[in-house]
Design an enzyme around this catalytic site. Sequence first.
Site, PDB file in Angstrom:
ATOM      1  N   ILE A   1      15.850  41.076  61.603  1.00 10.60           N
ATOM      2  CA  ILE A   1      16.255  41.309  60.213  1.00 10.60           C
ATOM      3  C   ILE A   1      17.705  41.789  60.176  1.00 10.60           C
ATOM      4  CG2 ILE A   1      15.700  42.524  58.056  1.00 10.60           C
ATOM      5  CD1 ILE A   1      12.797  42.729  59.062  1.00 10.60           C
ATOM      6  N   CYS A   2      17.919  43.058  60.354  1.00  9.99           N
ATOM      7  CA  CYS A   2      19.257  43.602  60.113  1.00  9.99           C
ATOM      8  C   CYS A   2      20.282  43.141  61.141  1.00  9.99           C
ATOM      9  CB  CYS A   2      19.190  45.122  60.034  1.00  9.99           C
ATOM     10  SG  CYS A   2      18.228  45.671  58.597  1.00  9.99           S
ATOM     11  N   LEU A   3      19.905  42.947  62.400  1.00 13.96           N
ATOM     12  CA  LEU A   3      20.836  42.366  63.356  1.00 13.96           C
ATOM     13  C   LEU A   3      21.107  40.907  63.019  1.00 13.96           C
ATOM     14  CD1 LEU A   3      22.506  42.361  65.982  1.00 13.96           C
ATOM     15  CD2 LEU A   3      20.410  41.662  67.169  1.00 13.96           C
TER      16      LEU A   3
END
Length: 219
Positions: free
Chosen positions: A118-120
């Site tokens: 997700i955030c990476l």
Amino acid sequence: MRNELGVWKAEDCALLLIDYQQEMFEVIRSETSADLVETHVRLLAKTAKAYDVPIVLSTVGVAAGFNGPTIPALLAELEGIEVLDRFSMNAFEDQAFSDAVKATGKKRLIIGGLHTEICLTFATVQALQDGYDVLYVTDAVGGRSQVAHRTAIERLAHAGGVPTTALAVVTELFRDWATPLADPARGVIYWYFNEIPKHTDQVGVADAEKAAAAAQGVH
């Protein structure tokens, strides 16, 4: 790679650390344990500080009340670094974050973030779209499952990101024991050689390396 030198130089880089919060660590279920992820992201932070690489540090959902802050062990490595809290899962959709990255003046980004999928991933694919080169650090991140983590690693490679590991970052950014960066590099590397056997025997550290770390008194 758009730089004529295939390996990366410290002076060309910024380090982006995204969402290293307790809630994220609690649900890591991929190949690198939460303890090792913490060790490796601390290694990245120490490297950036030692080599004078700019750092952008971000969290998600703290102001909204559903996540806590950056873990204390990482914050302790990054004294004086502002934490940018966001609502968006793609960090680059947050204006303060994207402005902070631009303000570094660097076009090569070393990125770690939780979770991998997700955030990476969202930050990395956006950075690539925006014209940055990206190294993503596979042993300083983790996913909710091995499938989620591995699929994200493959997606990022297909998108044009370059996978690496935390210790490889330390060595790639200085590369030469005869340069001025060698002395700070020794301190960072010896810290790692002292720390990693506490968590795993799956990362090799030679007896001579352990002895050198102990002789340095690095903690």
